[in-house]
Write an enzyme that holds these catalytic residues in place. Structure first.
Site, PDB file in Angstrom:
ATOM      1  N   GLU A 186       0.866  -1.197   0.000  1.00 21.90           N
ATOM      2  CA  GLU A 186       0.000   0.000   0.000  1.00 21.90           C
ATOM      3  C   GLU A 186       0.887   1.226   0.000  1.00 21.90           C
ATOM      4  O   GLU A 186       1.886   1.258   0.722  1.00 21.90           O
ATOM      5  CB  GLU A 186      -0.853   0.113   1.284  1.00 21.90           C
ATOM      6  CG  GLU A 186      -2.046  -0.772   1.404  1.00 21.90           C
ATOM      7  CD  GLU A 186      -2.796  -0.527   2.730  1.00 21.90           C
ATOM      8  OE1 GLU A 186      -2.632   0.554   3.337  1.00 21.90           O
ATOM      9  OE2 GLU A 186      -3.541  -1.422   3.135  1.00 21.90           O
ATOM     10  N   GLU A 190     -13.815   5.582  -0.417  1.00 20.72           N
ATOM     11  CA  GLU A 190     -14.716   4.645   0.278  1.00 20.72           C
ATOM     12  C   GLU A 190     -15.441   5.391   1.388  1.00 20.72           C
ATOM     13  O   GLU A 190     -14.868   5.695   2.432  1.00 20.72           O
ATOM     14  CB  GLU A 190     -13.911   3.472   0.836  1.00 20.72           C
ATOM     15  CG  GLU A 190     -13.244   2.634  -0.261  1.00 20.72           C
ATOM     16  CD  GLU A 190     -12.245   1.617   0.295  1.00 20.72           C
ATOM     17  OE1 GLU A 190     -12.677   0.707   1.023  1.00 20.72           O
ATOM     18  OE2 GLU A 190     -11.039   1.755   0.009  1.00 20.72           O
ATOM     19  N   LYS A 199     -15.577   4.078   5.204  1.00 18.60           N
ATOM     20  CA  LYS A 199     -14.388   3.807   6.009  1.00 18.60           C
ATOM     21  C   LYS A 199     -14.469   4.580   7.311  1.00 18.60           C
ATOM     22  O   LYS A 199     -14.896   5.722   7.343  1.00 18.60           O
ATOM     23  CB  LYS A 199     -13.107   4.198   5.249  1.00 18.60           C
ATOM     24  CG  LYS A 199     -12.676   3.155   4.239  1.00 18.60           C
ATOM     25  CD  LYS A 199     -11.204   3.251   3.916  1.00 18.60           C
ATOM     26  CE  LYS A 199     -10.389   2.512   4.949  1.00 18.60           C
ATOM     27  NZ  LYS A 199      -8.984   2.366   4.559  1.00 18.60           N
ATOM     28  N   GLU A 223      -9.325   9.250   5.558  1.00 15.23           N
ATOM     29  CA  GLU A 223      -9.445   7.828   5.211  1.00 15.23           C
ATOM     30  C   GLU A 223     -10.449   7.588   4.078  1.00 15.23           C
ATOM     31  O   GLU A 223     -10.366   6.588   3.364  1.00 15.23           O
ATOM     32  CB  GLU A 223      -9.854   6.996   6.441  1.00 15.23           C
ATOM     33  CG  GLU A 223      -8.836   6.983   7.565  1.00 15.23           C
ATOM     34  CD  GLU A 223      -7.549   6.241   7.217  1.00 15.23           C
ATOM     35  OE1 GLU A 223      -7.548   5.455   6.247  1.00 15.23           O
ATOM     36  OE2 GLU A 223      -6.534   6.480   7.907  1.00 15.23           O
TER      37      GLU A 223
END
Length: 331
Positions: free
Chosen positions: A254, A303, A306, A312
């Site tokens: 990541e 997203e 999250k 985030e």
């Protein structure tokens, strides 16, 4: 004639070099959103953008079905809450039969047994045993030449990171990581590491410049580094060397930069980071100059479900409607 052959040889090797460089980039796919495209649409988007690698955080059969025959390389994740069950050898065999053997036409390259498990956590005691059991099941299926079994760490396990050559695991982490590194060495597996210059920069702005974090710094610093990504990665390599893992390769499982929601989180900074990282991954680091660096960008989509800080929810390279957030090329 020999000069023509030589020219052909040079051309072939340069094309091969470009190909390996292009193939070094993958993108992580997380599904923590209530507005995301269908699984098939996701795989179609990877294909249309020339993204040849995907990281999955759990064995979602919808996405595995969509990946059949696609030739997209996969990191398949075992979620942390499943680790304890896989300390049972039969459960590990069943897991491999269900999610790996049943998808023989999906190009699974790595299995990540856990993600960012911290040494003091309840799951930490299960990681090594789960790794060993999944490895035995992979070997029993005669897939050990094709699939490597590992785990993904974050950089909180590094106690000393600067200068990079002095990198070392913290005292609290070394007891946990040492047997895992021994496992990786004996099976020829890489270590998966989540590497975020963004968080290092935000946490230490008085001594880290934004240009150093974004790959835009001119010239090297006093220890020979031009960017923070290489410095972090090489500190992990140095830490591995100190626990017997000199030959263990690191796959950057990541790396990303948020587009909004916090300090230095902007579309401009994120575009600069991702674009420069894609280009940089074709080469190597000062400590490991022979690239490419196998790198997975985080993440495919914003997203909206999250949890945690606002940033985030803003790591997506694409919006939920599949439009691309940044002017970058993946290949």
């Amino acid at each position: 004639m020999s000069s023509i052959l030589l020219l052909i040889g040079v051309l072939v090797s340069s094309i091969a070099l470009q190909f390996t460089g292009a193939q070094s980039i993958g993108v992580c796919y997380g599904g923590n959103g209530n507005n995301l495209p269908t699984k098939q649409a996701v795989v179609d988007l990877y294909k249309s953008k020339g993204i040849g690698k995907i990281r999955l955080y759990n064995p979602d059969e919808g996405i595995l079905q969509a990946l059949r025959g696609s030739n997209i390389e996969v990191i398949l994740g075992v979620p942390n809450n499943n680790l304890n069950s896989l300390t049972n050898a039969q459960a590990a065999t069943d897991w491999v039969n269900k999610y790996v053997k049943a998808y023989s036409n999906v190009k699974i390259k790595y299995i990540s047994v856990g993600n960012e498990v911290h040494p003091g956590s309840a799951e930490a005691n299960s990681v090594l045993s789960a790794l060993q059991n999944i490895q035995k099941a992979i070997s029993a299926a005669n897939l050990q030449g094709q699939i490597k079994v590992s785990t993904a760490i974050d950089t909180t396990l590094i106690g000393k990171s600067y200068p990079p050559n002095d990198g070392a695991f913290s005292d609290s982490a070394s007891g946990y990581i040492r047997p895992i590194v021994n496992f990786l060495v004996s099976n020829g597996s890489p270590l998966l590491a989540n590497v975020y210059p963004y968080f290092s920069y935000v946490g230490n702005q008085q001594s880290i410049g934004l240009d150093y974090a974004l790959f835009t710094k001119q010239g090297k610093n006093e220890v020979g580094y031009q960017n923070l990504f290489d410095a972090i990665l090489d500190s992990i390599y140095a830490a591995l060397e100190k626990v017997g893992g000199s030959n263990v390769k690191i796959v950057v499982s990541e790396s990303g930069w948020p587009s909004e929601g916090g300090t230095a989180a902007s579309v401009g900074n994120a575009q600069t980071y991702y674009g420069n990282l894609i280009n940089h991954a074709k080469g190597g680091t000062p400590k490991r100059p022979n690239g490419p660096i196998d790198t997975y960008l985080f993440a495919m989509f914003d997203e909206n479900q999250k949890t945690g800080d606002e940033i985030e929810r803003h790591f997506g390279l694409f919006r939920p409607d599949k439009s691309q957030k940044y002017q970058i090329s993946f290949n």
